[in-house]
Design an enzyme around this catalytic site. Structure first.
Site, PDB file in Angstrom:
ATOM      1  N   GLU A   1       6.847  -0.622  13.127  1.00 22.27           N
ATOM      2  CA  GLU A   1       7.871   0.242  13.725  1.00 22.27           C
ATOM      3  C   GLU A   1       7.232   1.611  13.819  1.00 22.27           C
ATOM      4  OE1 GLU A   1       9.958   3.277  13.551  1.00 22.27           O
ATOM      5  OE2 GLU A   1      11.122   2.490  11.876  1.00 22.27           O
TER       6      GLU A   1
ATOM      7  N   LYS B   1       0.888  -1.162   0.000  1.00 20.72           N
ATOM      8  CA  LYS B   1       0.000   0.000   0.000  1.00 20.72           C
ATOM      9  C   LYS B   1       0.930   1.218   0.000  1.00 20.72           C
ATOM     10  CE  LYS B   1      -2.741   3.336   1.722  1.00 20.72           C
ATOM     11  NZ  LYS B   1      -2.236   4.705   1.996  1.00 20.72           N
TER      12      LYS B   1
ATOM     13  N   GLY C   1       5.879   3.857  10.545  1.00 21.28           N
ATOM     14  CA  GLY C   1       5.154   5.127  10.574  1.00 21.28           C
ATOM     15  C   GLY C   1       4.882   5.580  11.993  1.00 21.28           C
TER      16      GLY C   1
ATOM     17  N   CYS D   1      13.143   8.207  12.309  1.00 20.20           N
ATOM     18  CA  CYS D   1      12.605   7.525  13.491  1.00 20.20           C
ATOM     19  C   CYS D   1      13.677   7.341  14.558  1.00 20.20           C
ATOM     20  CB  CYS D   1      12.011   6.170  13.102  1.00 20.20           C
ATOM     21  SG  CYS D   1      13.134   5.124  12.164  1.00 20.20           S
TER      22      CYS D   1
ATOM     23  N   GLU E   1       7.255  11.651  21.402  1.00 19.66           N
ATOM     24  CA  GLU E   1       7.989  11.977  20.189  1.00 19.66           C
ATOM     25  C   GLU E   1       7.401  13.219  19.527  1.00 19.66           C
ATOM     26  OE1 GLU E   1       9.423   9.885  16.002  1.00 19.66           O
ATOM     27  OE2 GLU E   1       7.537   9.243  16.925  1.00 19.66           O
TER      28      GLU E   1
END
Length: 531
Positions: free
Chosen positions: A270, A189, A246, A307, A393
């Site tokens: 993740e 996707k 993401g 990330c 975050e």
């Protein structure tokens, strides 16, 4: 399109090697530098596209599962060669869709093809299947049967492209590479932030599928401006696993969706991380300016959209005066960055406003496109421990420095942390000896511990672990980078009492593949006589 173009963008999904004719809702890619739209127009996949992609993947699953490691290795090398050949076109389009620098994207192309080759080498060597053989002992009471086991593929895997790595964590990225290597068909996707880059990479894989003689259903690429196609794929009863890179919100939604199915499936998500850094006293005394420069470069790299960006820095207040002066100075000199999407830019600005009472420095402003100022924040150790939201975050060019009263408070802060992808210690050997417990605590909090380095930059190799305890990932026992990522998309199967002729080559007594196996409890490559 440049003169070096190998592929033509169609703006349509690719279903089992064929370009979809129709589609649903339309959308475009954007140029983050100025917010303008990019051609062509893309159409979201339809319900029929989803059903067809899954049905073709189911048909391909058996052929892939029965293919040899060497056949799949040749397939992955063909993908890698195709990516390298299309490098100029991929970089050009990715730069327009993401505003990421051309040198960074050129390196990402190389990383993408190299990780395909890494998995190809794993398949060619063959021992990754973890073959174990316990031979029969009919004289034992009760008699012991012959049991042999190895890892086998799961079936169709859905991979979600990431926003911040348009190549290495996207259509031809690590999740796709590891799932294909394990013998699973893949349905990607695509991320709507870089549809053109995604289509180009998809066309490379389709060409490799054809050249390798694998079924068309080995790979499909579906577009969607929203979430409907992704949700339909995860809920589909014939999909066997999901790979995702993401946000926490997105990963958690997929986890819940997969768990709610009549037959739950694994989601390897993740979901980002704040990646704490602990700066110890001796290091600050010896090289505070160098540490400040290194951290500044790390938290602003790629606009802070990694990330592994260090979003939390813990330092002892008594030793950090010079360090903080340098951090403020570097922050103030830094130009604004173009962030990947309007949504990311908006979320970043919201978080900046939420933390403004802790702001101690900000970079230069720019009002063009999806721009963001660099920001630096500071709180005390007591504030950090009492305000849990400070550990959240913030995706973008920012970091928070926590001024601790001493190393004991730094240890207390470490114990309060949730799971992270990385944890870093900047110090001397003497610092390590004086803070052994800090290292032991961080082992329980992160998938990768770093000493005197910076977390941005993830080497693709056999030993790498890009994972960590929840909420950094959905399963802290796994990694999405490195050759161990292949294990996510497999399951162990035992075969009891089968004749040699019915066994896969990896389990045959003669060991025709020459792989490392456990034979009656001992690891060996030696072939054995038939029992």
């Amino acid at each position: 399109m440049s003169d070096t173009s190998l592929y033509r963008l169609n703006g349509r999904s690719i279903v089992a090697g064929k370009t979809a004719i129709s589609g649903g809702a339309a959308f475009h890619g954007y140029q983050p530098a100025d917010g303008s739209t990019l051609d062509p127009e893309y159409l979201s996949a339809t319900t029929e596209d989803v059903e067809s992609a899954v049905a073709e993947a189911v048909k391909a699953a058996s052929a892939l599962a029965q293919s040899s490691g060497k056949q799949r290795a040749a397939f992955l090398r063909s993908i890698a060669d195709g990516i390298d050949a299309a490098s100029a076109q991929l970089v050009e389009r990715a730069h327009r869709e993401t505003a990421l620098p051309v040198p960074r994207l050129t390196g990402e192309v190389a990383r993408t093809s190299n990780q395909m080759r890494l998995f190809a080498s794993v398949l060619e060597e063959g021992s990754w299947v973890m073959a174990r053989i316990d031979t029969a002992d009919p004289a034992r009471t009760p008699p012991k049967p012959d049991i042999r086991s190895m890892l086998r593929p799961l079936g169709p895997v859905v991979v979600f492209g990431a926003s911040n790595f348009p190549l290495a964590f996207s259509v031809a990225g690590g999740d796709t590479a590891s799932a294909l290597a394990a013998g699973n068909p893949v349905i990607v996707k695509a991320h709507p932030a870089h549809p053109g880059t995604s289509e180009l990479a998809g066309q490379v894989i389709v060409d490799a599928v054809r050249k390798s003689g694998f079924p068309g259903g080995t790979f499909s690429l579906l577009f969607d401006a929203g979430h409907e196609v992704g949700a339909a794929l995860v809920k589909h009863p014939h999909v066997c696993a999901v790979g995702f890179t993401g946000s926490f919100r997105g990963g958690r939604a997929l986890m819940d969706l997969a768990a709610s199915r009549p037959t739950p499936i694994p989601v390897y998500a993740e979901m980002g991380s704040t990646n704490p850094v602990f700066v110890l006293p001796n290091a600050l005394r010896e090289r505070s300016d160098a540490l400040a420069a290194g951290l500044h470069g790390s938290f602003t790299l790629g606009g802070g959209q990694f990330c592994t960006k260090p979003g939390l820095v813990f330092a002892p207040r008594s030793e950090s005066t010079g360090f903080m002066e340098r951090m403020r100075s570097l922050t103030g000199e830094t130009p604004a960055f173009s962030l990947l999407t309007s949504g990311i830019a908006g979320a970043y600005q919201h978080e900046v406003n939420q933390r403004k009472k802790h702001l101690i420095a900000s970079g230069k402003a720019n009002s063009t496109g999806y721009s963001a100022q660099v920001t630096l924040y500071e709180v005390s150790g007591d504030q950090f421990l009492s305000e849990q939201e400070l550990s959240d975050e913030v995706f973008g060019p920012t970091t928070l420095v926590v001024q601790c009263t001493n190393t004991a408070q730094m240890l207390e802060a470490a114990r309060s942390l949730e799971g992270h992808l990385t944890a870093t210690i900047l110090g001397t050997e003497e610092d390590l000896q004086q803070n052994v417990e800090l290292l032991r605590v961080l082992e329980t909090k992160a998938g990768r511990l770093i000493f005197n380095g910076f977390p941005t930059g993830v080497e693709v190799c056999h030993a790498q672990v890009h994972g960590g305890p929840y909420p950094a990932t959905s399963d802290g026992r796994s990694t999405s980078v490195g050759s161990q990522a292949i294990f996510r998309f497999t399951r162990p199967v035992a075969y009891q009492g089968l004749p040699e002729s019915a066994l896969l080559p990896e389990l045959q007594s003669s060991n025709p593949e020459g792989i490392l196996r456990m034979w009656n409890g001992a690891w060996t490559r030696t072939a054995a006589e038939k029992p």
